[in-house]
Design a protein around this motif. Structure first.
Motif, short mmCIF file in Angstrom:
data_model
loop_
_atom_site.label_atom_id
_atom_site.label_comp_id
_atom_site.label_asym_id
_atom_site.label_seq_id
_atom_site.Cartn_x
_atom_site.Cartn_y
_atom_site.Cartn_z
N ARG A 137 0.85 -1.20 0.00
CA ARG A 137 0.00 0.00 0.00
C ARG A 137 0.88 1.25 0.00
N ILE A 138 1.59 1.42 -1.12
CA ILE A 138 2.51 2.54 -1.23
C ILE A 138 1.77 3.87 -1.16
N GLU A 139 0.47 3.85 -1.44
CA GLU A 139 -0.31 5.09 -1.34
C GLU A 139 -0.33 5.64 0.08
N GLN A 140 -0.12 4.78 1.08
CA GLN A 140 -0.01 5.28 2.45
C GLN A 140 1.23 6.17 2.60
N ALA A 141 2.34 5.70 2.05
CA ALA A 141 3.56 6.51 2.07
C ALA A 141 3.40 7.74 1.20
N ARG A 142 2.72 7.59 0.08
CA ARG A 142 2.49 8.74 -0.80
C ARG A 142 1.63 9.80 -0.09
N TYR A 143 0.67 9.38 0.69
CA TYR A 143 -0.16 10.32 1.46
C TYR A 143 0.74 11.18 2.34
N LEU A 144 1.71 10.55 2.98
CA LEU A 144 2.63 11.29 3.85
C LEU A 144 3.49 12.26 3.05
N THR A 145 3.95 11.83 1.88
CA THR A 145 4.72 12.75 1.04
C THR A 145 3.84 13.88 0.52
N GLY A 146 2.54 13.60 0.39
CA GLY A 146 1.60 14.65 0.00
C GLY A 146 1.48 15.73 1.07
N ILE A 147 1.54 15.31 2.33
CA ILE A 147 1.53 16.29 3.43
C ILE A 147 2.75 17.20 3.32
N VAL A 148 3.91 16.60 3.02
CA VAL A 148 5.13 17.40 2.84
C VAL A 148 4.93 18.43 1.73
#
Length: 363
Positions: A137-148
Motif C-alpha cells: 500500500r505505497i499510497e499510504q507513504a504517498r499520502y505522507l509525502t503529499g503532506i510534505v
C-alpha cells in the motif's frame, strides 16, 4: 587354491572399501541450492523500481545463503517477457518473481506449462494454483509525502509526473493528493502522463513542463529520478519514489516513498522450502514495513516533520484510513460517503481522480 581365495577375498574387500568411500563422498556433497529468479522491466541501475527489487534480492541472498538467485533486467512487457520467463523455468528455477504489471499475462501463460514452479507476480490481479500476486500500500507513504508537498508549496501548484494510466498509478496519485488536501485544500496536483516506466530524459522533460506551468514542487510515479533532477536544477523541491532519491538530488528531495521488498522475499522463499506456500494476493502496508518514507532532508521544517510523523503513527496503528470518506471526485461528486471506507476491490480498480487533481485519465 588357498592363495587364489585369499587374493579373491582381498579384491572383494578392496571393491567394498572403494564403494563405501564413494558413498561417504556422496553424503558429504552439499545439496543443490534452490534457484530463484527475478525479472525486471528496467535496469537495476535505474535508481528506482528495479533497483529497489534488486536490493530485496540481495537481502534474500544475505539471509538465505542456501538460495541461488539470478536476474534478467530491462525485459519489455509482452511477448519478450513470456520468452524470458519460459527460459527461467527451463533453467530449473523453483520460484520466479516477475516484477512489473505488464508481466501479468506472460506470467500466467508460462505458469500453465510449469505447474511445479511457483510464480509470484508483482502488482497484478490474476492468480492460479502456482501463481500468487504481491504488492504494498505505497499510497499510504504517498499520502505522507503529499503532506510534505502541501505544507511546502508556495504556488499551490504541485506537479506529478505519471507513468501509465493503470489503477496502481491512479491510486498513488489519489493517495498523494488526499495527503496534500488534508493540510492545504487550496493546492492542486497537476498530472502529466509519459506512458513510460524508464525514460529518464522524457520524464525529466515532463517535470520541466510542469515547472514551466507554475509548479514549485514535483512528485512522480516513474522508475527514474529524472523529475527530481529537474526540480533541483530549478531550485524547487520534490519527493522521490521507489528508493531514497535524495542521493541523486540532495537539494530538492525532502523525502521519498519507498519499498522494502527484502523481508517479504525471504518469507515467500521460506514458505516454498517448507512446503507451506499457497497461492494468494498479498497487499501489505506500513504496519508490515513493506512501504515507508525515508528520513527527511535538512530543508524540511519541524512543523512539517511533526504533521507527517503524527499521520504516519495513525496509519500504522490503523487509526487513519487514507481512503475513508467523505471523498469527492474531480467533479465534486461524493464517491466515498462520510463514515465509509473505499473497499480494496475499488482501490484496485481506481479509474477516477479525487478532488484536487488536475488532469484526465486516458482510456
Amino acid at each position: 587354491m588357498r592363495n587364489r581365495c585369499l587374493i579373491l577375498a582381498a579384491a572383494i574387500l578392496l571393491v567394498a572399501a572403494v564403494a563405501l568411500s564413494g558413498c561417504g563422498n556422496d553424503a558429504a556433497t552439499p545439496p543443490a541450492k534452490m534457484k530463484v529468479a527475478f525479472v525486471y522491466v528496467g535496469p537495476v541501475g535505474d535508481a528506482g523500481w528495479s533497483y529497489a527489487h534488486d536490493q530485496g534480492r540481495k537481502y534474500l541472498m544475505e539471509k538465505m545463503p542456501d538460495v541461488e538467485t539470478s536476474i534478467v533486467e530491462s525485459v519489455p512487457e509482452g511477448a519478450d517477457a513470456e520468452r524470458v520467463i519460459t527460459q527461467l523455468a527451463e533453467q530449473g528455477n523453483k520460484i520466479i518473481f516477475t516484477t512489473s504489471f505488464g508481466f501479468m499475462d506472460p506470467t500466467i501463460n508460462v505458469a500453465k506449462k510449469y505447474p511445479n514452479v511457483v510464480f509470484m507476480h508483482c502488482s497484478g490481479y490474476k492468480t492460479a494454483d502456482n501463481v500468487g500476486t504481491y504488492f504494498g500500500r505505497i499510497e499510504q507513504a504517498r499520502y505522507l509525502t503529499g503532506i510534505v508537498a502541501g505544507l511546502t508549496t508556495k504556488s499551490n501548484i504541485i506537479g506529478y509526473v505519471a507513468a501509465f494510466p493503470i489503477p496502481e498509478v491512479v491510486r498513488g496519485i489519489n493517495g498523494f493528493t488526499l495527503g496534500v488536501q488534508s493540510v492545504n485544500p487550496n493546492a492542486k496536483v497537476k498530472v502529466i502522463w509519459t506512458n513510460t516506466w524508464y525514460d529518464p530524459a522524457k520524464e525529466k522533460q515532463a517535470a520541466i513542463s510542469l515547472l514551466d506551468s507554475g509548479a514549485d514542487f514535483i512528485a512522480q510515479h516513474q522508475d527514474t529520478p529524472g523529475p527530481q533532477q529537474a526540480a533541483e536544477e530549478r531550485g524547487k523541491f520534490s519527493v522521490g519514489y521507489d528508493t531514497d532519491m535524495s542521493k541523486i538530488a540532495p537539494k530538492a528531495v525532502m523525502t521519498s516513498a519507498v519499498w522494502n521488498w527484502g523481508p517479504y522475499y525471504v518469507q515467500v522463499v521460506q514458505s516454498v522450502k517448507d512446503g507451506t506456500w499457497k497461492s494468494g494476493q498479498y497487499w501489505g502496508g506500513m504496519s508490515d514495513g513493506i512501504v515507508d518514507i525515508t528520513p527527511f532532508g535538512p530543508m524540511v521544517k519541524d512543523d512539517v516533520k511533526k504533521a507527517v510523523n503524527d499521520a504516519k503513527d495513525k496509519i500504522i496503528k490503523g487509526e487513519l484510513n487514507i481512503f475513508a470518506g467523505p471523498i469527492k471526485d474531480q467533479d465534486g461528486k461524493i464517491r466515498v460517503a462520510a463514515g465509509a471506507g473505499l473497499p480494496d476491490k475499488d482501490q484496485l480498480s481506481f479509474d477516477w481522480f479525487v478532488q484536487g487533481v488536475e488532469g484526465t485519465i486516458p482510456k
